[in-house]
Write an enzyme that holds these catalytic residues in place. Structure first.
Site, PDB file in Angstrom:
ATOM      1  N   PHE A 115      -8.589  -7.001   5.298  1.00  0.00           N
ATOM      2  CA  PHE A 115      -9.483  -6.833   6.446  1.00  0.00           C
ATOM      3  C   PHE A 115     -10.254  -5.531   6.274  1.00  0.00           C
ATOM      4  O   PHE A 115      -9.803  -4.624   5.578  1.00  0.00           O
ATOM      5  CB  PHE A 115      -8.675  -6.778   7.750  1.00  0.00           C
ATOM      6  CG  PHE A 115      -7.651  -7.879   7.889  1.00  0.00           C
ATOM      7  CD1 PHE A 115      -7.988  -9.197   7.600  1.00  0.00           C
ATOM      8  CD2 PHE A 115      -6.352  -7.597   8.287  1.00  0.00           C
ATOM      9  CE1 PHE A 115      -7.044 -10.213   7.714  1.00  0.00           C
ATOM     10  CE2 PHE A 115      -5.397  -8.606   8.414  1.00  0.00           C
ATOM     11  CZ  PHE A 115      -5.741  -9.926   8.128  1.00  0.00           C
ATOM     12  N   LYS A 169       0.825  -1.225   0.000  1.00  0.00           N
ATOM     13  CA  LYS A 169       0.000   0.000   0.000  1.00  0.00           C
ATOM     14  C   LYS A 169       0.855   1.270   0.000  1.00  0.00           C
ATOM     15  O   LYS A 169       0.349   2.343  -0.325  1.00  0.00           O
ATOM     16  CB  LYS A 169      -0.971  -0.023   1.177  1.00  0.00           C
ATOM     17  CG  LYS A 169      -2.067  -1.085   0.976  1.00  0.00           C
ATOM     18  CD  LYS A 169      -3.109  -1.071   2.079  1.00  0.00           C
ATOM     19  CE  LYS A 169      -4.288  -1.991   1.754  1.00  0.00           C
ATOM     20  NZ  LYS A 169      -3.976  -3.425   1.853  1.00  0.00           N
ATOM     21  N   HIS A 196      -4.137   2.666  -0.237  1.00  0.00           N
ATOM     22  CA  HIS A 196      -5.142   1.697   0.166  1.00  0.00           C
ATOM     23  C   HIS A 196      -6.335   1.855  -0.783  1.00  0.00           C
ATOM     24  O   HIS A 196      -7.079   2.831  -0.704  1.00  0.00           O
ATOM     25  CB  HIS A 196      -5.562   1.934   1.617  1.00  0.00           C
ATOM     26  CG  HIS A 196      -6.476   0.871   2.166  1.00  0.00           C
ATOM     27  ND1 HIS A 196      -6.937  -0.176   1.400  1.00  0.00           N
ATOM     28  CD2 HIS A 196      -7.014   0.702   3.405  1.00  0.00           C
ATOM     29  CE1 HIS A 196      -7.717  -0.940   2.144  1.00  0.00           C
ATOM     30  NE2 HIS A 196      -7.780  -0.433   3.357  1.00  0.00           N
TER      31      HIS A 196
END
Lengths: 267, 397
Positions: free
Chosen positions: B382, B321, B326
């Protein structure tokens, strides 16, 4: 057309919609023994959530927790053991409106709670927090086909992973001006516990397959209006057949030219 | 689980259009992050914006779907002959036997944000050209993909925040195993919008500079945008050595908090363990972990503890990232493609921007590229709501 058939047992039902408050009270209405009266959906406060979360929970969280718990309780199962499929044609409509309004204003500062409640899986997250279930949740959206998409996903889990699965489909309303663009008339939620094996409490077995046949409609004009108006209410022909304890085949709406046939055998 | 073949794949993010540019950026440790100049955003943060998205032309018959998110989807799935591969699969299996599973968190919400600036001053109505179903709705990008390829089988958007496009592999895997479909277009697309930029900022989770995953002084994420896709098919008996297989998927829920991970990474650990179980592998079999590694203090701490508990301190790992930002609902698919490149080229990509590794996290976190033979890799994703998904990919031989 695809001839693959997926089989599961329905072990519990949760239902909350306009004039349909819980499965036991809705059953005689859907069976045609009692007249249907369209009354605004009553959403209970989610008792399982901690006080702070309870206060801030929107309609979609209340609807999801209420129907999910009704289905799991009816199936006499522990929610922490059940993987879940959560499907919704949209997220929290009121929350979305508030965020868009703030972002269009001179002060774009949105509240952290508004932001984390904006994710499509917010209600699914609250389900796991409320029940303590660390099982996986599939979180889906297919616009008007959202119930069909959720049913297919849940059935593939039951058949492929050989486990009972909780399916929850929830749709809530948008305030204006989004209501004009997406006129969902009221809140509607349905939950089903689907199991690979028959148990003492199984209500019916279902065999589902994809079909090109037209979706069934409902004779009662008000219920049919509900079916057409709210994606989760596309499940009503299935619920009606279950209420009537009818042996037979119904077709549920999914996409244009692709629908879901359900052969139902009461247990 | 039965391994599935990623017969074609592609990714487009701020580090490049398609595989060649992506691989080149990884090889040369090139980050695509830059100070945010997106739209009218007035935040001091860095973003991973994809160049040229606004110039993409949606086909006229799909004009109702025109929005930044679907333009990015089209830009992505027309790279690397991916569209031709889908068309060939459609000819082989039939249009109705290919499923579409696309992860997104915000879909085309940017169009709604912009439409709210143009409300009728008297009635408050949205402008007539606003199209909720095909622009705003979460399903829009999956429906657009389905219509672009003319597919007529099952289709769905998976929207579990930042695990969305990892979880598409799970849904597609089950539907293929159930026999409803023979192949699946899986992917993830998320594009820059005000909701996520101002939203993450409100939580204090956006970094003031380029994000620094696993750094002792990490201070938040850099939001990126991306589109990444894979064509999943059943693995034939004969495969080239460098064919990439999906070997395992593991999922869990934290049941802890809406926007903070379980502090010990319990849910993350359960997902990684489940993926290993599904693949029939042990931690020692994994040659590289592409971490979720968002660079928020809490994510990296929880994930780092979970990885250390399960793998010890010797499995090479990094978060990419720092390069891509992200990309939220697209992150799972982007990082799946990076894992596929890792397997094919034996390149373990360094985590960028990280200067001082967090001493509390005892991992073999890569600060420089490493080149070695790679057999199995894991990718973690996640998200908000405590949703966790781990994927394991491997080379055919």
């Amino acid at each position: 057309m695809n001839t693959i058939t997926l089989t599961a047992y329905i072990d519990g039902i949760g239902l909350l919609g306009p004039g349909l408050t819980g499965w036991p009270d809705s059953r005689p209405i859907l069976a045609g023994q009692q007249a249907y009266q369209n009354q605004t959906t009553v959403l209970p406060s989610p008792a399982l959530l901690p006080a702070a979360e309870r206060r801030r929970s929107g309609a979609i969280v209340k609807l999801t927790l209420a129907t999910g718990l009704e289905a799991v309780t009816a199936a006499n199962l522990d929610p922490t053991t059940l993987p879940c499929v959560y499907t919704a044609s949209g997220g929290d409509g009121q929350n979305c409106h508030e965020i868009c309004e703030t972002l269009a204003s001179d002060d774009r500062h949105i509240s952290p709670t508004r932001f984390h409640n904006s994710v499509h899986n917010a209600a699914a997250g609250y389900w796991s927090i409320a029940t303590g279930a660390m099982t996986p949740i599939s979180v889906l959206c297919a616009y008007d086909a959202s119930f069909g998409a959720g049913l297919l996903e849940a059935m593939t889990q039951v058949v492929v992973d050989n486990v009972p699965v909780l399916l929850i489909a929830s749709d809530t309303t948008y305030p204006e001006p989004l209501h004009h663009a997406r006129p969902i008339p009221d809140n509607f939620g349905i939950a089903l516990v689907l199991s690979p094996r028959q148990s003492a409490g199984s209500l019916a077995s279902i065999n589902i397959s994809l079909t090109g046949d037209a979706a069934d409609t409902l004779d009662d004009a008000a219920l049919e209006q509900l079916r057409r108006g709210i994606p989760a209410a596309r499940s009503l022909p299935l619920l009606q057949a279950l209420a009537q304890e009818r042996n037979g085949r119904i077709v549920l709406d999914y996409f244009e030219h692709l629908r879901i046939a359900v052969a139902i055998t009461p247990c | 689980m039965k391994p599935l073949l990623l017969s074609h794949f592609t990714a487009t993010s701020c580090i490049g259009r398609g595989l060649e540019q992506t691989l080149d950026a990884l090889r040369h440790n090139r980050s695509g992050l830059a100070p945010c100049t997106f739209e009218t955003v007035d935040l001091a943060t860095w973003v991973g914006e994809v160049a040229g998205v606004d110039e993409v032309c949606i086909p006229p018959h799909l004009a109702d779907y025109d929005c930044r998110n679907n333009r990015l989807a089209q830009l992505a799935f027309t790279q690397d002959n991916f569209a031709a591969a889908v068309q060939a699969a459609a000819a082989k299996y039939g249009l109705q036997r290919i499923g579409v599973f696309i992860g997104t968190s915000t879909s085309g919400i940017l169009e709604t944000e912009l439409a709210y600036r143009r409300r009728d001053p008297v009635s408050g109505a949205l402008p007539d050209d606003f199209r909720y179903a095909t622009q705003h709705n979460t399903f829009s990008v999956a429906d657009f993909t389905r219509h672009y390829f003319g597919l007529t089988g099952p289709a769905v958007a998976v929207s579990s925040a930042c695990s969305s496009s990892a979880k598409v592999f799970s849904s597609a895997r089950r539907m293929m195993a159930a026999g409803l479909i023979d192949a699946a277009v899986v992917g993830g697309v998320d594009s820059l919008c005000l909701t996520t930029l101002y939203g993450f900022n409100s939580l204090g989770l956006t970094a003031a500079q380029a994000c620094r995953p696993y750094d002792a002084a990490r201070d938040g994420i850099s939001i990126g945008e991306a589109g990444a896709f894979a064509l999943l098919e059943r693995a034939p008996a004969q495969l080239p050595d460098d064919a990439v297989l999906l070997l395992g998927v593991g999922e869990s829920s934290d049941a802890y908090h809406m926007s903070s991970p379980h502090p010990e990474g319990l849910g993350a650990r359960m997902a990684m363990q489940a993926a290993l179980g599904a693949a029939g592998l042990t931690p020692g079999d994994i040659d590289y972990i592409n971490l979720h590694g968002t660079a928020t203090p809490s994510n990296d701490a929880a994930e780092g503890k979970a990885v250390a508990a399960l793998f010890g301190a010797t499995t090479p790992c990094s978060s990419t990232k720092g390069a891509t930002g992200h990309t939220l609902g697209a992150a799972g698919a982007v990082e799946a493609v990076i894992c596929a490149l890792t397997l094919q080229h034996g390149l373990l990509p360094a985590g960028l921007n990280t200067r001082q590794l967090d001493p509390a996290l005892t991992l073999d976190y890569l600060l420089a590229n490493r080149t070695q033979a790679v057999s199995h890799v894991m990718s973690n994703s996640f998200g908000f709501g405590g949703t966790n998904c781990s994927l394991i990919f491997g080379r055919a031989h």
